[in-house]
Design an enzyme around this catalytic site. Structure first.
Site, PDB file in Angstrom:
ATOM      1  N   THR A   1      17.617  30.975 -12.831  1.00 13.42           N
ATOM      2  CA  THR A   1      17.851  32.251 -13.488  1.00 13.42           C
ATOM      3  C   THR A   1      18.058  32.087 -14.983  1.00 13.42           C
ATOM      4  OG1 THR A   1      18.864  33.065 -11.453  1.00 13.42           O
ATOM      5  CG2 THR A   1      19.295  34.311 -13.459  1.00 13.42           C
ATOM      6  N   SER A   2      18.753  31.034 -15.408  1.00  5.50           N
ATOM      7  CA  SER A   2      19.038  30.844 -16.835  1.00  5.50           C
ATOM      8  C   SER A   2      17.756  30.765 -17.646  1.00  5.50           C
ATOM      9  CB  SER A   2      19.866  29.579 -17.044  1.00  5.50           C
ATOM     10  OG  SER A   2      21.108  29.676 -16.415  1.00  5.50           O
TER      11      SER A   2
ATOM     12  N   GLY B   1      14.689  20.942  -2.658  1.00  7.66           N
ATOM     13  CA  GLY B   1      15.925  20.532  -2.004  1.00  7.66           C
ATOM     14  C   GLY B   1      16.088  21.124  -0.622  1.00  7.66           C
TER      15      GLY B   1
ATOM     16  N   HIS C   1      22.507  26.433  -1.291  1.00  3.05           N
ATOM     17  CA  HIS C   1      22.537  25.827  -2.628  1.00  3.05           C
ATOM     18  C   HIS C   1      23.886  25.182  -2.925  1.00  3.05           C
ATOM     19  CE1 HIS C   1      19.414  29.035  -2.914  1.00  3.05           C
ATOM     20  NE2 HIS C   1      18.752  28.036  -3.452  1.00  3.05           N
TER      21      HIS C   1
ATOM     22  N   CYS D   1      24.434  24.346 -14.025  1.00  2.00           N
ATOM     23  CA  CYS D   1      24.298  25.159 -15.238  1.00  2.00           C
ATOM     24  C   CYS D   1      24.212  24.281 -16.484  1.00  2.00           C
ATOM     25  CB  CYS D   1      25.475  26.131 -15.354  1.00  2.00           C
ATOM     26  SG  CYS D   1      25.453  27.133 -16.865  1.00  2.00           S
TER      27      CYS D   1
ATOM     28  N   LEU E   1      26.433  36.010 -18.821  1.00  2.00           N
ATOM     29  CA  LEU E   1      26.378  35.708 -20.254  1.00  2.00           C
ATOM     30  C   LEU E   1      26.483  36.973 -21.098  1.00  2.00           C
ATOM     31  CD1 LEU E   1      22.742  34.802 -21.423  1.00  2.00           C
ATOM     32  CD2 LEU E   1      23.260  36.318 -19.533  1.00  2.00           C
TER      33      LEU E   1
ATOM     34  N   ASP F   1      33.005  32.203 -16.460  1.00  2.00           N
ATOM     35  CA  ASP F   1      31.594  32.140 -16.077  1.00  2.00           C
ATOM     36  C   ASP F   1      30.872  31.109 -16.945  1.00  2.00           C
ATOM     37  OD1 ASP F   1      29.138  33.288 -14.733  1.00  2.00           O
ATOM     38  OD2 ASP F   1      28.636  33.559 -16.843  1.00  2.00           O
ATOM     39  N   PRO F   2      30.202  30.127 -16.345  1.00  2.00           N
ATOM     40  CA  PRO F   2      29.541  29.083 -17.142  1.00  2.00           C
ATOM     41  C   PRO F   2      28.471  29.635 -18.077  1.00  2.00           C
ATOM     42  CG  PRO F   2      29.700  28.430 -14.827  1.00  2.00           C
ATOM     43  CD  PRO F   2      30.092  29.863 -14.893  1.00  2.00           C
TER      44      PRO F   2
ATOM     45  N   LYS G   1      12.540  34.620  -1.217  1.00  2.00           N
ATOM     46  CA  LYS G   1      13.931  34.660  -0.758  1.00  2.00           C
ATOM     47  C   LYS G   1      14.774  35.436  -1.762  1.00  2.00           C
ATOM     48  CE  LYS G   1      14.798  30.250  -0.407  1.00  2.00           C
ATOM     49  NZ  LYS G   1      13.584  29.832  -1.143  1.00  2.00           N
TER      50      LYS G   1
END
Length: 595
Positions: free
Chosen positions: A455-456, A64, A226, A413, A508, A570-571, A113
């Site tokens: 990250t998830s 992207g 992002h 997410c 989480l 937080d999702p 990055k």
């Protein structure tokens, strides 16, 4: 009002692989590994000869941002670029494949990055590569100058200044320097550059609607790449005023983000964010140069203007300022065949291209086939219903997770968790050894690692691997409730160790830590295991809901104001609470059937 974005694409899920196919057809010096769709790696066509006596330079990240990073693969810049899904860090296996493909005796440098997912995935890949005998060094680039320190454990974001670091490192490697010398030059370059962005619109992810977060006549200052909200919302101003503000922020003596003072020599990079016409970028560059010279007393030795690191179709630009000297300018001026560095393109396109075979891991097993048992034990049955209930809860929550994440992150997410959940369901039907709890948890981690980016994905893989190791340490069969509680505690510890988060960081873990505490407390008090599991799930839900009142200290939410964070939980925590609660209810409801 939000509307469906218009895109010249086919299936939104195939945009990255189809981009790579078009890229290598366009430029004769590029090739890709034959690992689609899991492994998306662009590399130099001459990588075999190049790896013999030169340090390899590898970078990458979520897609992207084109042309970054694949467009900067070529002699004199990157040896390979690892492409993740849109705005999602590439998977560890893809990074490892890239390292194995282009790294020779001189070793490789990873330029990463500064985003949590990139650090984790590239970090794990680096450690694995080292264990296989490769020489690997890493340089983290965090050139963002928009946000005042501190930013929790997240630090400064990596932005378009990373491209200049690519060029310096690539030229140093091409000159034949050692790995330590190349890494030192790249690190020094990363410390000399600062960047800030300005957006006139948000971007539209493939297959998703366009947000209306920015109203008419507004612009965002200090945004990331992002789609996360900027540091401030302001009225649209003439570009000369905008450029002045950006330069003041980058060169601010209060923050001292870059060691640039009056009389220094600098390099200017004006970067389009995807939908900004060249005319507007050139206007910005034309205003930036005299301001740097007259207002800041700097000598501008080089100016690079174009689209280097974008955010899909976002309108806006970023400005990067790098302190320069003769040695650095020599690296920037060195020849390169990277197609999107601002030089000419040469070479004839061959009539056909055959993908490079995917390298085989030296430690790969010849047969890792697993199968679903023909007859499930009582534990196997309960494990199956718990997994099925948990992943279905995540699937049902996809849209809500995306909506919450769109307000505090990059809006994916739910889609990311959905990919993991559907993969688990499909794989469980085929080969999960459900009568073996440890191996089943291990296979869940493998399913997640294969399809979940960002990250998830890596967090849940670490979660499952740690639980598997803890369960294997106990030889008792079937697994007792206390052993499950110990496995949950081990998973939480591993995620906290590698991700850096703990209770109260708005992750989480804010759902899982209280769940673990209540589970152990109730089991030690002698409660029935099903009841203890159910009570702990209530703690998970309460913990997830409580994240509304927390200031983020990890991940992209650290860049969001507390006012926005207070409107949504937080999702990641809500997703964890959902699968945990659903699994607990399923075990409670089905336990009596197998008494």
């Amino acid at each position: 009002m939000a509307s469906q974005g218009k895109k010249l694409i086919n299936n939104p899920n195939d945009v990255v692989t189809e981009f790579i196919e078009g890229l290598v057809e366009t430029y004769p010096g590029l090739q890709y590994l034959d690992g689609f769709p899991e492994v998306k790696v662009v590399l130099r066509s001459d990588h075999v000869s190049a790896m013999l006596d030169k340090v390899a330079i590898i970078s990458g990240g979520g897609s992207g941002h084109e042309p970054a990073h694949a467009g900067f693969v070529g002699e004199g810049m990157l040896s390979a670029a690892i492409c993740g899904e849109v705005f999602a860090s590439p998977q560890v296996d893809a990074i490892l494949a890239g390292i194995r493909a282009v790294t020779g005796p001189m070793g490789c440098l990873l330029i990463v990055k500064n985003y949590t997912g990139d650090r984790l995935n590239f970090g794990l890949a680096a450690e694995q590569a080292k264990s296989e005998g490769y020489k690997v060094e890493t340089v983290i680039v965090g050139d963002d100058c928009a946000l005042p320190p501190p930013r929790g454990i997240a630090g400064r974001r990596g932005l378009a200044g990373t491209i200049l670091v690519h060029k310096v490192a690539g030229a140093a490697a091409a000159a034949g320097l050692s790995l330590d010398e190349v890494a030192a030059e790249a690190k020094r370059a990363s410390e000399m550059v600062g960047t800030m962005g300005v957006a006139l619109s948000v971007c539209t992810l493939p297959g998703q609607v366009t947000s209306d977060r920015l109203g008419p006549g507004k612009m965002e200052l200090g945004l990331g790449i992002h789609n996360e909200p900027g540091a401030a919302l302001a009225d649209l101003q003439p570009v000369e005023v905008v450029v002045s503000h950006v330069l003041q922020q980058i060169l601010s003596p209060e923050t001292s983000y870059v060691p640039i003072t009056r009389g220094n020599r600098v390099v200017l990079l004006v970067n389009g964010l995807g939908a900004t016409p060249s005319m507007e970028l050139m206007i910005a560059a034309g205003k930036a140069v005299p301001q740097l010279q007259l207002e800041h007393g700097l000598a501008v030795d080089r100016v690079y203007t174009g689209s280097f690191m974008t955010s899909l179709d976002m309108a806006g630009f970023s400005i990067s300022i790098m302190k320069a000297d003769e040695a650095l300018l020599q690296r920037l001026d060195a020849a390169t065949k990277a197609p999107y560095w601002p030089v000419g393109v040469d070479g004839n396109r061959p009539p056909a291209k055959i993908p490079v075979p995917l390298p085989v891991s030296p430690s790969a097993k010849s047969d890792e086939s697993l199968s679903r048992p023909q007859q499930l034990s009582k534990q196997g049955y309960l494990l199956e219903v718990a997994i099925e209930a948990g992943v279905n809860a995540v699937i049902d929550l996809r849209d809500n997770l995306n909506e919450w994440d769109g307000r505090v992150g990059d809006g994916d997410c739910g889609s990311t968790m959905y990919r993991g959940a559907t993969a688990i369901l499909e794989d469980m039907k085929k080969h999960y050894p459900l009568n073996d709890a440890a191996e089943t948890v291990n296979e869940i981690g493998s399913s997640v690692r294969r399809v979940m980016g960002g990250t998830s994905g890596i967090i849940y893989t670490i979660f499952c691997k740690a639980a598997c190791a803890q369960l294997k340490a106990n030889t008792q069969t079937p697994v007792t409730s206390k052993q499950w509680a110990e496995a949950l505690e081990a998973s939480i510890s591993a995620v906290s160790k590698y991700g850096g988060a703990s209770a109260g960081f708005r992750t989480l873990l804010d759902a899982l830590i209280p769940a673990s505490a209540v589970l152990q407390e109730r089991l030690n008090a002698g409660d029935d295991p099903c009841t203890a599991f159910l009570l702990s799930s209530e703690a998970a839900v309460a913990g997830a809901e409580s994240t509304k009142h927390m200031q983020a200290q990890a991940g992209r939410s650290t860049y969001i104001s507390s006012d926005i964070l207070a409107t949504v939980p937080d999702p990641g925590a809500m997703a964890a609470a959902a699968w945990y609660r659903a699994a607990a209810l399923a075990v409670k409801n089905n336990h009596q059937l197998h008494e």
